[in-house]
Motif scaffolding. Structure first.
Motif, PDB file in Angstrom:
ATOM      1  N   LEU A  76       0.827  -1.202   0.000  1.00  9.62           N
ATOM      2  CA  LEU A  76       0.000   0.000   0.000  1.00  9.62           C
ATOM      3  C   LEU A  76       0.867   1.260   0.000  1.00  9.62           C
ATOM      4  CD1 LEU A  76      -2.774  -0.858   2.621  1.00  9.62           C
ATOM      5  CD2 LEU A  76      -2.793  -1.183   0.145  1.00  9.62           C
ATOM      6  N   PRO A  77       0.595   2.177  -0.919  1.00  7.04           N
ATOM      7  CA  PRO A  77       1.307   3.463  -0.863  1.00  7.04           C
ATOM      8  C   PRO A  77       0.886   4.233   0.390  1.00  7.04           C
ATOM      9  CG  PRO A  77      -0.088   3.319  -2.832  1.00  7.04           C
ATOM     10  CD  PRO A  77      -0.324   2.092  -2.026  1.00  7.04           C
ATOM     11  N   ILE A  78       1.819   5.013   0.931  1.00  2.57           N
ATOM     12  CA  ILE A  78       1.532   5.815   2.125  1.00  2.57           C
ATOM     13  C   ILE A  78       1.758   7.285   1.794  1.00  2.57           C
ATOM     14  CG2 ILE A  78       2.153   6.318   4.511  1.00  2.57           C
ATOM     15  CD1 ILE A  78       3.204   3.524   4.807  1.00  2.57           C
ATOM     16  N   LEU A  79       0.777   8.078   2.103  1.00  2.81           N
ATOM     17  CA  LEU A  79       0.894   9.528   2.012  1.00  2.81           C
ATOM     18  C   LEU A  79       1.061  10.026   3.439  1.00  2.81           C
ATOM     19  CD1 LEU A  79       0.649  12.193   0.413  1.00  2.81           C
ATOM     20  CD2 LEU A  79      -1.812  12.055   0.794  1.00  2.81           C
ATOM     21  N   LEU A  80       2.189  10.684   3.721  1.00  7.23           N
ATOM     22  CA  LEU A  80       2.485  11.120   5.087  1.00  7.23           C
ATOM     23  C   LEU A  80       2.378  12.630   5.215  1.00  7.23           C
ATOM     24  CD1 LEU A  80       5.652   8.985   5.864  1.00  7.23           C
ATOM     25  CD2 LEU A  80       3.327   8.562   6.609  1.00  7.23           C
ATOM     26  N   GLN A  81       1.771  13.056   6.299  1.00  8.43           N
ATOM     27  CA  GLN A  81       1.775  14.461   6.675  1.00  8.43           C
ATOM     28  C   GLN A  81       2.509  14.509   8.015  1.00  8.43           C
ATOM     29  OE1 GLN A  81      -2.024  16.392   6.488  1.00  8.43           O
ATOM     30  NE2 GLN A  81      -1.434  17.858   8.045  1.00  8.43           N
ATOM     31  N   ALA A  82       3.591  15.239   8.065  1.00 10.23           N
ATOM     32  CA  ALA A  82       4.483  15.209   9.224  1.00 10.23           C
ATOM     33  C   ALA A  82       3.808  15.679  10.506  1.00 10.23           C
ATOM     34  CB  ALA A  82       5.707  16.076   8.949  1.00 10.23           C
ATOM     35  N   PRO A  83       4.264  15.158  11.643  1.00 13.15           N
ATOM     36  CA  PRO A  83       3.729  15.624  12.925  1.00 13.15           C
ATOM     37  C   PRO A  83       4.174  17.047  13.223  1.00 13.15           C
ATOM     38  CG  PRO A  83       5.481  14.030  13.271  1.00 13.15           C
ATOM     39  CD  PRO A  83       5.252  14.113  11.801  1.00 13.15           C
ATOM     40  N   VAL A  84       3.360  17.747  13.980  1.00 17.19           N
ATOM     41  CA  VAL A  84       3.678  19.108  14.421  1.00 17.19           C
ATOM     42  C   VAL A  84       3.868  19.068  15.926  1.00 17.19           C
ATOM     43  CG1 VAL A  84       2.801  21.464  14.618  1.00 17.19           C
ATOM     44  CG2 VAL A  84       2.335  20.144  12.566  1.00 17.19           C
ATOM     45  N   LEU A  85       4.930  19.673  16.392  1.00 19.46           N
ATOM     46  CA  LEU A  85       5.194  19.700  17.828  1.00 19.46           C
ATOM     47  C   LEU A  85       4.225  20.641  18.528  1.00 19.46           C
ATOM     48  CD1 LEU A  85       9.067  19.935  17.654  1.00 19.46           C
ATOM     49  CD2 LEU A  85       7.687  17.901  18.054  1.00 19.46           C
ATOM     50  N   TRP A  86       3.736  20.215  19.683  1.00 19.77           N
ATOM     51  CA  TRP A  86       2.823  21.059  20.461  1.00 19.77           C
ATOM     52  C   TRP A  86       3.511  22.367  20.800  1.00 19.77           C
ATOM     53  CZ3 TRP A  86       0.676  17.156  24.558  1.00 19.77           C
ATOM     54  CH2 TRP A  86      -0.301  16.372  23.954  1.00 19.77           C
ATOM     55  N   GLY A  87       2.776  23.444  20.723  1.00 24.04           N
ATOM     56  CA  GLY A  87       3.293  24.750  21.084  1.00 24.04           C
ATOM     57  C   GLY A  87       4.035  25.445  19.975  1.00 24.04           C
ATOM     58  N   LEU A  88       4.178  24.789  18.811  1.00 26.46           N
ATOM     59  CA  LEU A  88       4.928  25.372  17.708  1.00 26.46           C
ATOM     60  C   LEU A  88       4.329  26.700  17.269  1.00 26.46           C
ATOM     61  CD1 LEU A  88       7.307  24.896  15.781  1.00 26.46           C
ATOM     62  CD2 LEU A  88       5.701  23.814  14.220  1.00 26.46           C
ATOM     63  N   GLU A  89       2.991  26.810  17.347  1.00 28.22           N
ATOM     64  CA  GLU A  89       2.335  28.044  16.909  1.00 28.22           C
ATOM     65  C   GLU A  89       2.664  29.237  17.814  1.00 28.22           C
ATOM     66  OE1 GLU A  89      -0.412  25.916  19.727  1.00 28.22           O
ATOM     67  OE2 GLU A  89       0.843  25.329  18.047  1.00 28.22           O
ATOM     68  N   HIS A  90       3.212  28.980  18.981  1.00 29.20           N
ATOM     69  CA  HIS A  90       3.553  30.062  19.912  1.00 29.20           C
ATOM     70  C   HIS A  90       5.037  30.417  19.894  1.00 29.20           C
ATOM     71  CE1 HIS A  90      -0.463  29.797  21.443  1.00 29.20           C
ATOM     72  NE2 HIS A  90      -0.294  28.511  21.684  1.00 29.20           N
ATOM     73  N   ARG A  91       5.819  29.696  19.145  1.00 29.52           N
ATOM     74  CA  ARG A  91       7.255  29.958  19.102  1.00 29.52           C
ATOM     75  C   ARG A  91       7.567  31.096  18.141  1.00 29.52           C
ATOM     76  NH1 ARG A  91       8.467  23.814  19.428  1.00 29.52           N
ATOM     77  NH2 ARG A  91       8.283  23.563  21.668  1.00 29.52           N
ATOM     78  N   LEU A  92       8.719  31.688  18.317  1.00 31.27           N
ATOM     79  CA  LEU A  92       9.114  32.861  17.533  1.00 31.27           C
ATOM     80  C   LEU A  92       9.325  32.551  16.054  1.00 31.27           C
ATOM     81  CD1 LEU A  92       9.903  35.843  17.470  1.00 31.27           C
ATOM     82  CD2 LEU A  92      12.233  35.146  18.076  1.00 31.27           C
ATOM     83  N   MET A  93      10.010  31.450  15.749  1.00 35.16           N
ATOM     84  CA  MET A  93      10.368  31.147  14.359  1.00 35.16           C
ATOM     85  C   MET A  93       9.152  31.114  13.422  1.00 35.16           C
ATOM     86  SD  MET A  93      12.926  30.601  12.409  1.00 35.16           S
ATOM     87  CE  MET A  93      13.957  29.508  11.517  1.00 35.16           C
ATOM     88  N   PRO A  94       8.071  30.373  13.727  1.00 35.09           N
ATOM     89  CA  PRO A  94       6.932  30.362  12.801  1.00 35.09           C
ATOM     90  C   PRO A  94       6.284  31.744  12.634  1.00 35.09           C
ATOM     91  CG  PRO A  94       6.740  28.568  14.365  1.00 35.09           C
ATOM     92  CD  PRO A  94       7.884  29.424  14.814  1.00 35.09           C
TER      93      PRO A  94
END
Length: 140
Positions: free
Chosen positions: A100-118
């Motif tokens: 079976l082919p797999i389409l992956l969407q990477a995990p996002v670390l909790w709190g990433l939306e509050h960090r400076l870089m993004p």
């Protein structure tokens, strides 16, 4: 022909979250713009289901669910988001579902939306600078 997209959800996934996607897909199928069924794997221990005794049992349960959901007459694709993608890779590492082919969407670390870089990278000049930096061998 019955094509299937088997969804391995990430952290916070529940079957109710797929209701809008299934409704939109149903409309697309009726319009002739899509021709596949969206199904999701029910994880042990989620949504009031009994927990698995071990991680091995957990993976075996997921593998059995995939076997039950796999299309008998058409192509099947695994779609894993976040933790679901990691579970798909665990199954693959065990030698399961290699066909079976797999389409992956990477995990996002909790709190990433509050960090400076993004937040900084929301500005086009900052994105451009980062793209340029990644083109430099010493930065890579």
């Amino acid at each position: 022909m019955d094509s299937r997209l088997i969804y391995l959800g990430g952290n916070g996934h529940c079957a109710a979250r797929l209701t809008p996607a299934r409704a939109a897909l149903e409309r697309r199928c009726q319009e002739g713009l899509a021709s596949f069924t969206l199904t999701d794997v029910a994880y042990p221990g989620f949504e009031n289901r009994p927990r698995a005794a071990s991680f091995d049992d957990f993976l075996q349960s997921i593998s059995a669910s995939i076997a039950a959901l796999k299309s008998p007459s058409g192509p099947t694709l695994l779609y894993g988001t976040g933790i679901g993608g990691l579970l798909a890779l665990c199954l693959r590492a065990r030698g399961e579902w290699l066909d079976l082919p797999i389409l992956l969407q990477a995990p996002v670390l909790w709190g990433l939306e509050h960090r400076l870089m993004p937040r900084v990278l929301r500005f086009p000049p900052a994105r451009g600078l980062l793209h340029w930096l990644f083109s430099l061998r010493w930065f890579q």
